[in-house]
Enzyme design. Structure first.
Site, mmCIF file in Angstrom:
data_model
loop_
_atom_site.group_PDB
_atom_site.id
_atom_site.type_symbol
_atom_site.label_atom_id
_atom_site.label_comp_id
_atom_site.label_asym_id
_atom_site.label_seq_id
_atom_site.Cartn_x
_atom_site.Cartn_y
_atom_site.Cartn_z
ATOM 1 N N ASP A 55 -15.601 8.473 5.694
ATOM 2 C CA ASP A 55 -14.191 8.081 5.750
ATOM 3 C C ASP A 55 -13.450 8.965 6.753
ATOM 4 O O ASP A 55 -12.228 9.066 6.739
ATOM 5 C CB ASP A 55 -13.537 8.131 4.368
ATOM 6 C CG ASP A 55 -13.614 9.502 3.702
ATOM 7 O OD1 ASP A 55 -14.055 10.469 4.361
ATOM 8 O OD2 ASP A 55 -13.238 9.612 2.524
ATOM 9 N N MET A 68 -17.578 12.030 2.484
ATOM 10 C CA MET A 68 -16.415 11.388 1.857
ATOM 11 C C MET A 68 -15.457 12.478 1.397
ATOM 12 O O MET A 68 -15.860 13.368 0.636
ATOM 13 C CB MET A 68 -16.839 10.536 0.662
ATOM 14 C CG MET A 68 -17.822 9.411 0.984
ATOM 15 S SD MET A 68 -17.135 8.117 2.042
ATOM 16 C CE MET A 68 -16.243 7.170 0.842
ATOM 17 N N HIS A 69 -14.211 12.376 1.856
ATOM 18 C CA HIS A 69 -13.258 13.429 1.473
ATOM 19 C C HIS A 69 -11.815 12.964 1.366
ATOM 20 O O HIS A 69 -10.975 13.691 0.858
ATOM 21 C CB HIS A 69 -13.319 14.576 2.491
ATOM 22 C CG HIS A 69 -12.646 14.252 3.790
ATOM 23 N ND1 HIS A 69 -13.242 13.462 4.745
ATOM 24 C CD2 HIS A 69 -11.428 14.582 4.279
ATOM 25 C CE1 HIS A 69 -12.425 13.334 5.774
ATOM 26 N NE2 HIS A 69 -11.309 13.992 5.521
ATOM 27 N N ARG A 70 -11.493 11.759 1.832
ATOM 28 C CA ARG A 70 -10.096 11.338 1.857
ATOM 29 C C ARG A 70 -9.567 11.124 0.445
ATOM 30 O O ARG A 70 -10.241 10.549 -0.404
ATOM 31 C CB ARG A 70 -9.923 10.046 2.672
ATOM 32 C CG ARG A 70 -10.043 10.289 4.151
ATOM 33 C CD ARG A 70 -9.550 9.117 4.982
ATOM 34 N NE ARG A 70 -9.556 9.531 6.391
ATOM 35 C CZ ARG A 70 -8.534 10.118 6.996
ATOM 36 N NH1 ARG A 70 -7.429 10.354 6.336
ATOM 37 N NH2 ARG A 70 -8.629 10.474 8.261
#
Length: 369
Positions: free
Chosen positions: A287, A208-210
């Site tokens: 994501d 998850m990084h967005r």
């Protein structure tokens, strides 16, 4: 034909590597690599160039961070000097990062043809910087190489002439096919030294990084709830993006994160290591854009936390399920379905066969003649 291939961020490496190999096999094509340094970590760049057997870039622009505007402007100024020196016959850009549109713009203004690999993808969400990059790059490119049928439809709607558009498949999958066996030889102990042991299907892989997911407290708290619930059923392997880690600390959630049992965390991994983890996972929660494609080819179930996707084929034919919000209850439902054998079954899209780069090279040779 002298071709300058542009790389700027991690996903670009996996697409340019098979292209560079395919071009080198053609005596009449001269292939050079320009690394803008848009996303640059010395350790990770070295890993990617080594693992993907890319030569050292012919040019490293060293752009680094900054706002979208600053990055784009700095890349344009630096790349202009490269073009003035090299005078290439073609600039090839891939994907949708700032380096993509920046280098395409400079080339067009200097009357150098541009080829866009991964053209035609649209999420329909202009709030995503990548969507703007995709639309603008396609509008000025001379040759558009498309990965899936939605790209053909989108470009037709945008009145791009048919003779400029080529449905050739997915270069990202070329790399996966080429390196899959090598990745399969990696043991979990090699990938995660000093961590609890894993077995195939014994874990869920998560990334998850967005900003839309990790830049605010409510999103991070939902992510932690998802991890806590998932960890009751399977080990969770989470290569933590620096942005996510920083925000966990900023919002005072790092201690809760570190105390989750059955959670294995690691720094971002190399290409081969992450490929091995994707193939062995019972489920991937992400994501990311490219992971949707890779899990579809590997036939690994995937839950993607995004309100839209520019890769609809991964949902229509593949193993990807799109989730519009970070709802732990929804993830719980899909997780149990996967573990009970009721997860989404997919198929591999057309031309995702490991030969997309060869088809691009053949097109360019015909255009040259």
């Amino acid at each position: 034909m002298k071709i300058l291939n542009i790389v700027g961020a991690r996903p670009n490496f996996m697409k340019v590597a098979p292209l560079h190999r395919a071009f080198q096999r053609q005596a009449e094509l001269e292939s050079k690599i320009v690394h803008t340094g848009q996303h640059y970590d010395a350790k990770m760049s070295e890993v990617f160039f080594t693992q993907l057997e890319l030569p050292n870039p012919d040019y490293f622009l060293g752009i680094g961070g900054g706002s979208h505007t600053q990055q784009t402007a700095k890349i344009m100024l630096a790349f202009e000097e490269v073009l003035q020196k090299e005078q290439p016959d073609l600039v090839l850009v891939v994907g949708d990062v700032n380096s993509t549109i920046a280098c395409a713009l400079v080339a067009v203004k200097m009357n150098i043809p541009v080829a866009h690999v991964e053209a035609g993808l649209r999420s329909g969400d202009r709030g995503m910087p990548e969507e703007i990059n995709r639309i603008l790059t396609d509008s000025i490119s001379d040759f558009l190489f498309v990965t899936e049928m939605s790209g053909m439809i989108n470009l037709a709607k945008e009145n791009v002439p048919d003779e400029r558009v080529f449905f050739i498949g997915n270069c990202m999958i070329d790399s996966l096919v080429h390196y899959r066996e090598r990745a399969q030889r990696l043991s979990y102990a090699e990938i995660l030294p000093g961590k609890p042991s894993l077995q195939d299907q014994s874990y869920v892989l998560m990334t998850m990084h967005r900003p839309s997911n990790v830049d605010f407290q409510e999103g991070l708290e939902a992510i932690l709830s998802i991890i806590e619930d998932t960890a009751q059923y399977r080990q969770v392997v989470f290569p933590v993006h620096p942005r996510t880690l920083k925000n966990l600390e900023t919002y005072g959630l790092l201690k809760r994160f570190e105390q989750i049992s059955n959670l294995i965390t690691t720094e971002p991994l190399g290409y081969l290591e992450f490929l091995r983890l994707m193939e062995g996972a019972a489920l991937v929660i992400t994501d990311s854009g490219g992971i949707q494609e890779e899990t579809t080819f590997l036939q690994t179930p995937c839950l993607t936390f995004r309100s839209s996707t520019e890769r609809p084929i991964t949902v229509e034919l593949g193993t990807n399920t799109l989730l519009a919000d970070l709802n732990p209850d929804t993830v719980h439902h899909h997780l149990l379905a996967v573990l009970d054998g009721r997860g989404k079954k997919g198929s591999i899209p057309p031309f995702w066969d490991g030969h997309a780069a060869e088809r691009i090279a053949n097109v360019l040779m015909k255009l040259k003649s």
